[in-house]
Motif scaffolding. Structure first.
Motif, PDB file in Angstrom:
ATOM      1  N   ALA A  25       0.865  -1.178   0.000  1.00  0.00           N
ATOM      2  CA  ALA A  25       0.000   0.000   0.000  1.00  0.00           C
ATOM      3  C   ALA A  25       0.900   1.226   0.000  1.00  0.00           C
ATOM      4  CB  ALA A  25      -0.914   0.000   1.216  1.00  0.00           C
ATOM      5  N   GLY A  26       0.883   1.949  -1.097  1.00  0.00           N
ATOM      6  CA  GLY A  26       1.761   3.105  -1.199  1.00  0.00           C
ATOM      7  C   GLY A  26       3.210   2.665  -1.114  1.00  0.00           C
ATOM      8  N   ALA A  27       3.960   3.306  -0.249  1.00  0.00           N
ATOM      9  CA  ALA A  27       5.387   3.017  -0.113  1.00  0.00           C
ATOM     10  C   ALA A  27       5.685   1.940   0.921  1.00  0.00           C
ATOM     11  CB  ALA A  27       6.132   4.304   0.257  1.00  0.00           C
ATOM     12  N   HIS A  28       4.646   1.249   1.394  1.00  0.00           N
ATOM     13  CA  HIS A  28       4.834   0.264   2.464  1.00  0.00           C
ATOM     14  C   HIS A  28       4.319  -1.115   2.086  1.00  0.00           C
ATOM     15  CE1 HIS A  28       4.857   4.169   4.539  1.00  0.00           C
ATOM     16  NE2 HIS A  28       5.794   3.595   5.263  1.00  0.00           N
ATOM     17  N   ILE A  29       4.932  -2.108   2.692  1.00  0.00           N
ATOM     18  CA  ILE A  29       4.490  -3.497   2.557  1.00  0.00           C
ATOM     19  C   ILE A  29       4.199  -4.002   3.963  1.00  0.00           C
ATOM     20  CG2 ILE A  29       5.098  -5.817   1.792  1.00  0.00           C
ATOM     21  CD1 ILE A  29       7.145  -4.293  -0.097  1.00  0.00           C
ATOM     22  N   PHE A  30       2.985  -4.476   4.154  1.00  0.00           N
ATOM     23  CA  PHE A  30       2.538  -4.985   5.445  1.00  0.00           C
ATOM     24  C   PHE A  30       2.498  -6.509   5.353  1.00  0.00           C
ATOM     25  CE2 PHE A  30       0.983  -0.739   4.834  1.00  0.00           C
ATOM     26  CZ  PHE A  30       1.150  -0.132   6.064  1.00  0.00           C
ATOM     27  N   VAL A  31       3.436  -7.164   6.021  1.00  0.00           N
ATOM     28  CA  VAL A  31       3.539  -8.623   5.971  1.00  0.00           C
ATOM     29  C   VAL A  31       2.762  -9.219   7.138  1.00  0.00           C
ATOM     30  CG1 VAL A  31       5.099 -10.607   5.974  1.00  0.00           C
ATOM     31  CG2 VAL A  31       5.796  -8.480   4.840  1.00  0.00           C
ATOM     32  N   SER A  32       1.841 -10.114   6.800  1.00  0.00           N
ATOM     33  CA  SER A  32       1.059 -10.810   7.832  1.00  0.00           C
ATOM     34  C   SER A  32       1.982 -11.649   8.713  1.00  0.00           C
ATOM     35  CB  SER A  32       0.035 -11.732   7.167  1.00  0.00           C
ATOM     36  OG  SER A  32      -0.911 -10.992   6.443  1.00  0.00           O
ATOM     37  N   GLY A  33       1.508 -11.950   9.910  1.00  0.00           N
ATOM     38  CA  GLY A  33       2.281 -12.763  10.826  1.00  0.00           C
ATOM     39  C   GLY A  33       2.691 -14.081  10.195  1.00  0.00           C
ATOM     40  N   GLN A  34       3.980 -14.383  10.299  1.00  0.00           N
ATOM     41  CA  GLN A  34       4.526 -15.612   9.744  1.00  0.00           C
ATOM     42  C   GLN A  34       4.866 -16.570  10.871  1.00  0.00           C
ATOM     43  OE1 GLN A  34       4.719 -16.259   6.290  1.00  0.00           O
ATOM     44  NE2 GLN A  34       3.350 -14.502   6.538  1.00  0.00           N
ATOM     45  N   ILE A  35       4.359 -17.778  10.740  1.00  0.00           N
ATOM     46  CA  ILE A  35       4.631 -18.813  11.731  1.00  0.00           C
ATOM     47  C   ILE A  35       5.725 -19.738  11.187  1.00  0.00           C
ATOM     48  CG2 ILE A  35       2.306 -18.650  12.691  1.00  0.00           C
ATOM     49  CD1 ILE A  35       1.656 -21.328  11.277  1.00  0.00           C
ATOM     50  N   PRO A  36       6.308 -20.565  12.036  1.00  0.00           N
ATOM     51  CA  PRO A  36       7.393 -21.445  11.598  1.00  0.00           C
ATOM     52  C   PRO A  36       6.881 -22.657  10.817  1.00  0.00           C
ATOM     53  CG  PRO A  36       7.025 -21.732  13.933  1.00  0.00           C
ATOM     54  CD  PRO A  36       6.131 -20.610  13.491  1.00  0.00           C
ATOM     55  N   ALA A  37       6.457 -22.389   9.593  1.00  0.00           N
ATOM     56  CA  ALA A  37       5.987 -23.452   8.699  1.00  0.00           C
ATOM     57  C   ALA A  37       6.599 -23.197   7.332  1.00  0.00           C
ATOM     58  CB  ALA A  37       4.469 -23.450   8.617  1.00  0.00           C
ATOM     59  N   ASP A  38       6.901 -24.276   6.615  1.00  0.00           N
ATOM     60  CA  ASP A  38       7.533 -24.127   5.309  1.00  0.00           C
ATOM     61  C   ASP A  38       6.493 -23.875   4.218  1.00  0.00           C
ATOM     62  OD1 ASP A  38       6.393 -26.620   4.630  1.00  0.00           O
ATOM     63  OD2 ASP A  38       8.259 -27.710   4.983  1.00  0.00           O
ATOM     64  N   LYS A  39       6.965 -23.750   2.988  1.00  0.00           N
ATOM     65  CA  LYS A  39       6.074 -23.410   1.870  1.00  0.00           C
ATOM     66  C   LYS A  39       5.047 -24.493   1.583  1.00  0.00           C
ATOM     67  CE  LYS A  39       9.405 -24.870  -1.633  1.00  0.00           C
ATOM     68  NZ  LYS A  39      10.221 -24.391  -2.757  1.00  0.00           N
ATOM     69  N   SER A  40       5.277 -25.701   2.073  1.00  0.00           N
ATOM     70  CA  SER A  40       4.305 -26.786   1.912  1.00  0.00           C
ATOM     71  C   SER A  40       3.279 -26.804   3.047  1.00  0.00           C
ATOM     72  CB  SER A  40       5.017 -28.141   1.853  1.00  0.00           C
ATOM     73  OG  SER A  40       5.881 -28.183   0.737  1.00  0.00           O
ATOM     74  N   GLY A  41       3.472 -25.929   4.026  1.00  0.00           N
ATOM     75  CA  GLY A  41       2.555 -25.862   5.159  1.00  0.00           C
ATOM     76  C   GLY A  41       2.955 -26.735   6.331  1.00  0.00           C
ATOM     77  N   ASN A  42       4.124 -27.361   6.240  1.00  0.00           N
ATOM     78  CA  ASN A  42       4.605 -28.222   7.317  1.00  0.00           C
ATOM     79  C   ASN A  42       5.246 -27.393   8.427  1.00  0.00           C
ATOM     80  OD1 ASN A  42       3.969 -30.668   5.880  1.00  0.00           O
ATOM     81  ND2 ASN A  42       5.759 -30.233   4.608  1.00  0.00           N
ATOM     82  N   LEU A  43       4.847 -27.646   9.667  1.00  0.00           N
ATOM     83  CA  LEU A  43       5.466 -26.959  10.795  1.00  0.00           C
ATOM     84  C   LEU A  43       6.902 -27.411  10.952  1.00  0.00           C
ATOM     85  CD1 LEU A  43       2.580 -27.092  13.429  1.00  0.00           C
ATOM     86  CD2 LEU A  43       3.246 -25.178  11.965  1.00  0.00           C
ATOM     87  N   VAL A  44       7.777 -26.469  11.248  1.00  0.00           N
ATOM     88  CA  VAL A  44       9.205 -26.742  11.415  1.00  0.00           C
ATOM     89  C   VAL A  44       9.450 -27.292  12.809  1.00  0.00           C
ATOM     90  CG1 VAL A  44      11.464 -25.611  11.597  1.00  0.00           C
ATOM     91  CG2 VAL A  44       9.903 -25.005   9.752  1.00  0.00           C
ATOM     92  N   GLU A  45      10.252 -28.318  12.879  1.00  0.00           N
ATOM     93  CA  GLU A  45      10.652 -28.907  14.164  1.00  0.00           C
ATOM     94  C   GLU A  45      11.958 -28.253  14.606  1.00  0.00           C
ATOM     95  OE1 GLU A  45       8.843 -31.163  15.874  1.00  0.00           O
ATOM     96  OE2 GLU A  45       7.336 -31.093  14.279  1.00  0.00           O
ATOM     97  N   GLY A  46      12.309 -28.441  15.855  1.00  0.00           N
ATOM     98  CA  GLY A  46      13.591 -27.955  16.342  1.00  0.00           C
ATOM     99  C   GLY A  46      13.436 -26.927  17.439  1.00  0.00           C
ATOM    100  N   SER A  47      14.497 -26.163  17.634  1.00  0.00           N
ATOM    101  CA  SER A  47      14.566 -25.176  18.713  1.00  0.00           C
ATOM    102  C   SER A  47      13.754 -23.933  18.369  1.00  0.00           C
ATOM    103  CB  SER A  47      16.030 -24.775  18.933  1.00  0.00           C
ATOM    104  OG  SER A  47      16.490 -24.034  17.797  1.00  0.00           O
ATOM    105  N   ILE A  48      13.574 -23.070  19.357  1.00  0.00           N
ATOM    106  CA  ILE A  48      12.900 -21.795  19.101  1.00  0.00           C
ATOM    107  C   ILE A  48      13.717 -20.979  18.097  1.00  0.00           C
ATOM    108  CG2 ILE A  48      13.936 -20.570  21.048  1.00  0.00           C
ATOM    109  CD1 ILE A  48      10.318 -20.126  19.826  1.00  0.00           C
ATOM    110  N   GLY A  49      15.032 -21.137  18.105  1.00  0.00           N
ATOM    111  CA  GLY A  49      15.878 -20.475  17.109  1.00  0.00           C
ATOM    112  C   GLY A  49      15.559 -20.962  15.701  1.00  0.00           C
ATOM    113  N   ASP A  50      15.419 -22.273  15.534  1.00  0.00           N
ATOM    114  CA  ASP A  50      15.070 -22.843  14.223  1.00  0.00           C
ATOM    115  C   ASP A  50      13.714 -22.333  13.758  1.00  0.00           C
ATOM    116  OD1 ASP A  50      17.428 -24.369  14.309  1.00  0.00           O
ATOM    117  OD2 ASP A  50      16.399 -26.089  15.204  1.00  0.00           O
TER     118      ASP A  50
END
Length: 125
Positions: A25-50
């Motif tokens: 919108a105009g000069a800005h991009i508003f990105v919706s909240g992203q969760i730790p899931a890959d492009k296939s929709g699979n949740l990522v396993e591992g540490s909070i860092g991962d």
């Protein structure tokens, strides 16, 4: 609506509800909240860092699709389900946001799909 553009890339987690990955919108991009899931929709396993890293990789893919980059992020909001994860999240987060955009970090009772972290942002186009 003509000055707003929906952003979608197959290289990030697909929307899990009635929203878009981002809106330009105009000069800005508003990105919706992203969760730790890959492009296939699979949740990522591992540490909070991962899991934090996957959120950031999704943001990168979405911003690239919009013609922007992570270096143009001006504000982030990090949602954690437990502030005990703050230090580990921060350690991975700072590798992606070395330019230190403005940020809020809040603890919430629960996040979608039971994940421990979600990140949203605003970037310049």
């Amino acid at each position: 609506m003509s000055d707003m553009k929906k952003i979608y890339t197959a290289n990030a987690f697909p929307p899990a509800g009635p929203y878009t990955q981002a809106i330009a919108a105009g000069a800005h991009i508003f990105v919706s909240g992203q969760i730790p899931a890959d492009k296939s929709g699979n949740l990522v396993e591992g540490s909070i860092g991962d899991k934090t890293e996957q959120c950031c990789r999704n943001i990168i893919a979405i911003l690239e699709e919009a013609g922007s980059s992570i270096e143009k992020v001006v504000k982030t909001t990090v949602f954690l389900d437990d502030m005990a994860n703050f230090n580990d999240m921060n350690a991975r987060y700072e590798k992606f946001f070395s330019h230190k955009p403005a940020r809020s970090c809040v603890a919430v009772k629960q996040l979608p799909k039971g994940v421990p972290v979600e990140i949203e942002c605003i970037a310049l186009a």
